[in-house]
Design a protein around this motif. Structure first.
Motif, PDB file in Angstrom:
ATOM      1  N   GLU A 112       0.825  -1.198   0.000  1.00 22.10           N
ATOM      2  CA  GLU A 112       0.000   0.000   0.000  1.00 22.10           C
ATOM      3  C   GLU A 112       0.863   1.254   0.000  1.00 22.10           C
ATOM      4  N   VAL A 113       0.515   2.168  -0.896  1.00 20.86           N
ATOM      5  CA  VAL A 113       1.165   3.474  -0.973  1.00 20.86           C
ATOM      6  C   VAL A 113       0.049   4.510  -1.083  1.00 20.86           C
ATOM      7  N   GLY A 114      -0.307   5.121   0.042  1.00 20.83           N
ATOM      8  CA  GLY A 114      -1.464   6.009   0.051  1.00 20.83           C
ATOM      9  C   GLY A 114      -2.728   5.228  -0.261  1.00 20.83           C
ATOM     10  N   ASP A 115      -3.502   5.712  -1.224  1.00 21.99           N
ATOM     11  CA  ASP A 115      -4.716   5.001  -1.631  1.00 21.99           C
ATOM     12  C   ASP A 115      -4.454   3.928  -2.677  1.00 21.99           C
ATOM     13  N   ASP A 116      -3.216   3.852  -3.163  1.00 19.00           N
ATOM     14  CA  ASP A 116      -2.883   2.846  -4.171  1.00 19.00           C
ATOM     15  C   ASP A 116      -2.419   1.553  -3.507  1.00 19.00           C
ATOM     16  N   VAL A 117      -2.933   0.443  -4.014  1.00 18.47           N
ATOM     17  CA  VAL A 117      -2.584  -0.877  -3.500  1.00 18.47           C
ATOM     18  C   VAL A 117      -2.071  -1.711  -4.671  1.00 18.47           C
ATOM     19  N   TYR A 118      -0.893  -2.317  -4.495  1.00 14.80           N
ATOM     20  CA  TYR A 118      -0.248  -3.062  -5.574  1.00 14.80           C
ATOM     21  C   TYR A 118      -0.195  -4.557  -5.259  1.00 14.80           C
ATOM     22  N   VAL A 119      -0.371  -5.372  -6.308  1.00  9.86           N
ATOM     23  CA  VAL A 119      -0.156  -6.814  -6.217  1.00  9.86           C
ATOM     24  C   VAL A 119       0.684  -7.226  -7.413  1.00  9.86           C
ATOM     25  N   LEU A 120       1.459  -8.307  -7.249  1.00  8.80           N
ATOM     26  CA  LEU A 120       2.420  -8.716  -8.276  1.00  8.80           C
ATOM     27  C   LEU A 120       2.257 -10.191  -8.621  1.00  8.80           C
ATOM     28  N   PHE A 121       2.392 -10.502  -9.917  1.00  8.76           N
ATOM     29  CA  PHE A 121       2.304 -11.876 -10.417  1.00  8.76           C
ATOM     30  C   PHE A 121       3.430 -12.118 -11.414  1.00  8.76           C
ATOM     31  N   ILE A 122       3.684 -13.389 -11.680  1.00  6.83           N
ATOM     32  CA  ILE A 122       4.520 -13.741 -12.828  1.00  6.83           C
ATOM     33  C   ILE A 122       3.721 -13.413 -14.093  1.00  6.83           C
ATOM     34  N   PHE A 123       4.358 -12.770 -15.056  1.00  2.00           N
ATOM     35  CA  PHE A 123       3.682 -12.363 -16.288  1.00  2.00           C
ATOM     36  C   PHE A 123       3.461 -13.569 -17.201  1.00  2.00           C
ATOM     37  N   ILE A 124       2.288 -13.619 -17.829  1.00  2.74           N
ATOM     38  CA  ILE A 124       1.962 -14.671 -18.788  1.00  2.74           C
ATOM     39  C   ILE A 124       1.938 -14.064 -20.184  1.00  2.74           C
ATOM     40  N   ARG A 125       2.812 -14.550 -21.062  1.00  2.00           N
ATOM     41  CA  ARG A 125       2.798 -14.078 -22.449  1.00  2.00           C
ATOM     42  C   ARG A 125       1.602 -14.693 -23.184  1.00  2.00           C
ATOM     43  N   GLY A 126       0.838 -13.858 -23.845  1.00  2.00           N
ATOM     44  CA  GLY A 126      -0.307 -14.355 -24.588  1.00  2.00           C
ATOM     45  C   GLY A 126      -1.343 -13.268 -24.779  1.00  2.00           C
ATOM     46  N   LYS A 127      -2.498 -13.662 -25.288  1.00  2.34           N
ATOM     47  CA  LYS A 127      -3.583 -12.720 -25.564  1.00  2.34           C
ATOM     48  C   LYS A 127      -4.861 -13.167 -24.873  1.00  2.34           C
ATOM     49  N   MET A 128      -5.675 -12.182 -24.488  1.00  2.00           N
ATOM     50  CA  MET A 128      -7.011 -12.473 -23.990  1.00  2.00           C
ATOM     51  C   MET A 128      -7.953 -12.592 -25.178  1.00  2.00           C
ATOM     52  N   PRO A 129      -8.640 -13.702 -25.324  1.00  2.00           N
ATOM     53  CA  PRO A 129      -9.535 -13.843 -26.476  1.00  2.00           C
ATOM     54  C   PRO A 129     -10.739 -12.920 -26.403  1.00  2.00           C
ATOM     55  N   GLY A 130     -11.167 -12.550 -25.181  1.00  2.00           N
ATOM     56  CA  GLY A 130     -12.373 -11.739 -25.039  1.00  2.00           C
ATOM     57  C   GLY A 130     -13.605 -12.616 -24.923  1.00  2.00           C
ATOM     58  N   ILE A 131     -14.685 -12.030 -24.433  1.00  2.00           N
ATOM     59  CA  ILE A 131     -15.897 -12.796 -24.164  1.00  2.00           C
ATOM     60  C   ILE A 131     -16.484 -13.395 -25.444  1.00  2.00           C
ATOM     61  N   ASP A 132     -16.491 -12.633 -26.529  1.00  2.00           N
ATOM     62  CA  ASP A 132     -17.175 -13.075 -27.747  1.00  2.00           C
ATOM     63  C   ASP A 132     -16.310 -13.913 -28.674  1.00  2.00           C
TER      64      ASP A 132
END
Length: 319
Positions: free
Chosen positions: A96-116
């Motif tokens: 937490e830094v003020g009102d900002d809250v950060y979380v971290l993950f390992i990055f996944i290379r790829g694309k989001m297909p989207g709902i449709d």
């Protein structure tokens, strides 16, 4: 980006050589793709905890992230779900830094297909991921305090109260003509909760929002955005079949992967209606309690109109 570089170094021990904007989820303020000096890529998400519609998700981070970390190490789910990274300072999953809250993950290379745009094969693969998640029988994970499903449905009462008000603006003019239908849908949702959902077992770990905007197609399909992780009946995930172009395929593939489980279609209807009502209330809440700019307001009004139409369809289909 200097502040982010300092944060990554002090909180995670990461010397960033590159920090680039990335696409975050619905509830996030910003997101970044980070490359460390060792070549490892990370995904940094930022939330604004001052926003009423975001505060709830921020409060849950330290509940669901340790569970997600355990899930990411299970053989059946390794490489199929995001891997969170705790901070070095106190092993917490949020910074937490003020009102900002950060979380971290390992990055996944790829694309989001989207709902449709979810394909047949992606839909089958998603069903298999959900089946593996639901088959997770670790009692320690299932009994994690704070992961239990909230079946009080406070948004039903909040929406009903809003519908009882008399005011004249673009939001009121959009919603009020549908008040009778919305109130009837709320009553149906509460009836289904009390007659079908209450006392239902067994409960499993559910993602809660497994649609095409929350998956990443890399070498394999990866399920992302775990803010809604909780314990509930499997149908709390399976209702999302209504959002997928190959929705029936999802149910068929899930049944094939979990042959000992029989899908409860009344529960599917409950969770579909429940989600549509909750989404409508969140849009109203953002329009009335936050300060969207004119473009965001028009977008929210558009989503709200679509949400009301979807409630009408779901409610009518169940009648």
């Amino acid at each position: 980006m200097d502040e982010l570089s300092l944060l990554l170094k002090s909180e995670y021990g990461i010397s960033a050589t590159s920090i680039l904007p990335a696409t975050g989820g619905f509830s996030t303020k910003a997101a970044y793709r980070v490359t460390g000096a060792d070549g490892i890529e990370y995904f940094l998400k930022a939330y604004d905890k001052s926003l009423p519609t975001t505060r709830f998700w921020v409060d849950r981070i330290d509940t669901y992230m340790p569970v997600l970390n355990r899930l990411s190490d299970l053989p059946a789910l390794r490489g199929r779900v995001l891997m969170p990274i705790p901070s070095l300072r106190d092993n917490s999953y949020k910074v937490e830094v003020g009102d900002d809250v950060y979380v971290l993950f390992i990055f996944i290379r790829g694309k989001m297909p989207g709902i449709d745009a979810m394909t047949y094969d992606q839909t089958k693969e998603l069903a298999e991921i959900l089946a593996s998640l639901h088959d997770t029988g670790d009692a320690n994970l299932l009994e994690t305090p704070g992961l239990e499903e909230d079946i009080s449905l406070p948004f039903c009462e909040q929406l009903a109260q809003y519908l009882s008000r008399k005011q004249h603006d673009a939001l009121y003019d959009l919603v009020h003509p549908h008040a009778e239908m919305l109130l009837a849908a709320i009553q149906e949702t509460l009836r289904l909760r009390d007659t079908v959902r209450v006392g239902y077992s067994p409960l499993v770990l559910c993602h809660g929002d497994a649609h095409g905007n929350n998956v990443i197609q890399g070498e394999r399909l990866v399920l992302a955005d775990w803010e809604t992780l909780h314990c509930a009946p499997p149908e709390a995930d399976l209702f999302i079949h209504t959002w997928h172009p190959h929705g029936e395929v999802l149910l068929e593939a899930y049944s094939a992967a979990r042959q000992g489980y029989r899908i409860n279609h009344e529960l599917l209807h409950f969770y579909t209606l429940r989600r549509r009502i909750e989404d409508v209330w969140v849009d109203i809440q953002r329009l009335t309690e936050e300060t969207p700019d004119s473009a965001e307001r028009e977008e929210l009004l558009g989503w709200l109109s679509i949400g009301i139409e979807e409630i009408q369809k779901v409610y009518s289909a169940g009648g």
